[in-house]
Design an enzyme around this catalytic site. Structure first.
Site, PDB file in Angstrom:
ATOM      1  CE  LYS A  13      -4.264   2.200   3.263  1.00 15.22           C
ATOM      2  NZ  LYS A  13      -5.143   1.648   3.500  1.00 15.22           N
ATOM      3  CB  SER A  66      -8.205   3.539   3.024  1.00 19.71           C
ATOM      4  OG  SER A  66      -7.172   2.716   3.882  1.00 19.71           O
ATOM      5  CB  SER A  79      -8.216   0.582   5.820  1.00 22.29           C
ATOM      6  OG  SER A  79      -8.720   1.938   6.083  1.00 22.29           O
TER       7      SER A  79
END
Length: 493
Positions: A83, A165, A189
Site C-alpha cells: 500500500k 482504504s 481498511s
C-alpha cells in the site's frame, strides 16, 4: 514453463515456490508475467500506482542466490505489492495517495518492507489507496486518490463497491497482478476491500506488526496486515512481517505471543470442535441477499461440527461510537511523520498539507478536505478531555464487549459479515479479525455511503488479542469447506 500467463491465474505462493524449487520457474519470469498483466489489465482498474523499476534486477539476484546458496523460505522470489503509505527506501515513492507527497522517497524501509526483503520477497510496486487512508474528506469515494485516480472493483468495474482504504492492494490481489499484498487498517481498511474483492484479509492484533515507517492515522488502532487469495498465502505473509521493533513500543506486547510461521495452524478439522457466537444485533441492517450469505455460512460451520451459539449479545452493542480518537491522534501522528521529510518536499505538517491542497485545488480537492480541516482544529497535544474520554471508551467498551461474550459462552470467535460492525469493534479494541470469501450477492441496496451492496461478500471471524492462530484455523476450515473464491472475468489479457 509453458503458458505462464495462464498458469499465473489463481496460483498460490506454495505452488510458485514449488515451481521455482523444481527449476520450472524463475523469480525473473514471475516478475515479468505480473508486470505484463499489470500493463494489460490495470489501465482500467488503476490498482497499481507505480511498479518497482528495480524489480527485475532484484529477481535476478534472488534467482542467483537460490542457485548458489539455496532458498531463504516461502517468500523467496515472490512478488508482493505494498500500500502506498508504507515506506520503501528504493526508487518507489510513498505518498498515501496525495499529490503533495508524490515525489517523496523514504530514506529507509519501513519495518514491514525490511522484513519482507529479508524473507526474500520482491516488492513489485505500490498500490493505490483512498487518499490519506480515507481521512481527508467525508465525501471522498473509496479507492480514490489525487495521485492515482479511482481504483475499480474487478468483479464489476465502475458498478461494484471497491472498499477502502487498502483498495489497490485488494484489487491487485483479486485481479492476479501480484502474489499477495500488504494493506493497513485503522478501522476496516483491510477487511472492507478484502471482503468486497473476494480475497482473504487479516487485520492483526495491535502490536503484532510494527507501524514504523507507515504514514499514520492513529497510534491506538493502526496496523499493517496481509492480503491474499487464500488463507495459506495470507498466513505465509503474516509470519514474515511479525516481530519486535524497538522503534514501535507497541510490539513489545507480542513477545512470546507471535510466530514466524503461521502455516502450522491451518487445521481444517478445528471447526469440528469450535464454538462460534452469532451477534444477531449486528445483522439487523443486512439486506436479504447478504443475510442469506450469512445464514448459508453459519450452516456450513454447523455442518462441519461447530457449536453455534445464536444469538449472543455484546455489552457494547448499544454504545454510540465516535471518531474522536482518529481525529485527535491523526494530527500529532501525521505531523510527527511529516516533520522528518527533507527540505525538497513541499509539506512538513498537516497545516502545510491543507495549504498545498488549496494551492493545487484543481487536482488535489476533487472531494474537498473537510476532514483534514476538522483535524487541524485540534491542538495536536492529545490532552483534550474529549479525546481522552473517547480513547478510554474505545479501549474498555470494545475490548470488554468482545472478551466478556467470548468468556461467557467459551467462544473461539464471533462471526460477522465482511466489514459490517465486527471490523470496527475489533479495530477499536486492537483485536484481530480475518475475512474470507463467502459468495456473491446478486442484488443489493444503496448503502448510506451511496454504493450498492451487491457483489462479492466475505465473512469475518473476530477473536481476542493474539488469537490469530485460532482465527486462521477457523478461516482455513471454512475456506476448504466452501472454496467460494472465483477469479474475476477481465478483458483481453
Amino acid at each position: 514453463m509453458k503458458l505462464l500467463s495462464t498458469w499465473i491465474i489463481e496460483v498460490d505462493i506454495t505452488s510458485m515456490q514449488a515451481a521455482m524449487t523444481a527449476g520450472e520457474l524463475t523469480a525473473e519470469e514471475l516478475v515479468n508475467v505480473y508486470l505484463e498483466r499489470i500493463r494489460k489489465v490495470d489501465s482500467e482498474l488503476r490498482s497499481i500506482l507505480e511498479v518497482n523499476p528495480d524489480a527485475i534486477a532484484i529477481a535476478r539476484e534472488l534467482d542467483k542466490e537460490r542457485q548458489e546458496r539455496g532458498c531463504r523460505g516461502m517468500l523467496h522470489g515472490i512478488p508482493i505489492v505494498l500500500k502506498d503509505n508504507i515506506d520503501t527506501h528504493d526508487r518507489l515513492h510513498t505518498s498515501a495517495g496525495s499529490i503533495a507527497l508524490a515525489e517523496w522517497i523514504a530514506p529507509e524501509d519501513s519495518y514491514v518492507a525490511a522484513r519482507l526483503r529479508e524473507a526474500g520477497a520482491i516488492i513489485l510496486g505500490k498500490a493505490n489507496m483512498t487518499e490519506w487512508a480515507n481521512f481527508m474528506s467525508s465525501t471522498m469515494w473509496a479507492g480514490y486518490s489525487s495521485r492515482g485516480g479511482l481504483t475499480l472493483n474487478p468483479y464489476g468495474p465502475g458498478e461494484l463497491f471497491v472498499g477502502g482504504s487498502s483498495s489497490g492492494s485488494a484489487v491487485a490481489v483479486a485481479a492476479n497482478l501480484t502474489a499477495a499484498a500488504i494493506g493497513t487498517e485503522t478501522s476496516g481498511s483491510i477487511i472492507s476491500p478484502s471482503s468486497q474483492n473476494s480475497i482473504v484479509g487479516i487485520k492483526p492484533t495491535l502490536g503484532l506488526v510494527s507501524r514504523s515507517g507507515i504514514i499514520p492515522i492513529t497510534v491506538s488502532q493502526d496496523t499493517a496486515g496481509p492480503m491474499g487469495r487464500t488463507v495459506r498465502d495470507a498466513a505465509i505473509v503474516l509470519g514474515a512481517i511479525t516481530g519486535i521493533d524497538e522503534t514501535d513500543t507497541c510490539t513489545q506486547t507480542s513477545k512470546s505471543r507471535s510466530y514466524r510461521d503461521y502455516t502450522p495452524f491451518l487445521d481444517e478439522s478445528f471447526i469440528g470442535q469450535a464454538r462460534i457466537g452469532i451477534p444477531r444485533f449486528y445483522y439487523q441492517d443486512l439486506d436479504e441477499a447478504r443475510l442469506a450469505i450469512m445464514e448459508s455460512a453459519i450452516e456450513v460451520l454447523r455442518s462441519k461440527g461447530a457449536t453455534i451459539i445464536d444469538p449472543v449479545e455484546l455489552s457494547c452493542q448499544h454504545v454510540k461510537w465516535d471518531s474522536n480518537v482518529l481525529r485527535y491522534e491523526f494530527k500529532k501522528a501525521l505531523n510527527d511523520y511529516l516533520a522528518r521529510l527533507d527540505n525538497t518536499m513541499p509539506v512538513h505538517s498537516l497545516k502545510e498539507v491543507i495549504a498545498y491542497n488549496e494551492a493545487h485545488a484543481d487536482i488535489a480537492l476533487k472531494y474537498g478536505q473537510n476532514v483534514l480541516l476538522w483535524v487541524e482544529e485540534t491542538s495536536g497535544t492529545l490532552t483534550e478531555p474529549e479525546y481522552l474520554a473517547s480513547l478510554t471508551r474505545n479501549q474498555e467498551e470494545a475490548s470488554h464487549g468482545i472478551e466478556d461474550i467470548l468468556n461467557k459462552h467459551q467462544l473461539d470467535a464471533l462471526f460477522f459479515l465482511g466489514n459490517e460492525h465486527g471490523a470496527e469493534l475489533a479495530a477499536r479494541a486492537g483485536y484481530p479479525s480475518i475475512t474470507i470469501p463467502a459468495g456473491y450477492a446478486e442484488s443489493g441496496i444503496i448503502a448510506p455511503g451511496g454504493y450498492t451492496t451487491k457483489g462479492p461478500q466475505g465473512v469475518t471471524f473476530v477473536g481476542r488479542a493474539y488469537a490469530e492462530p485460532t482465527l486462521l484455523k477457523l478461516a482455513y476450515g471454512y475456506e476448504q469447506a466452501t472454496k467460494h473464491r472465483v477469479a474475476p472475468q477481465l478483458g483481453p489479457q
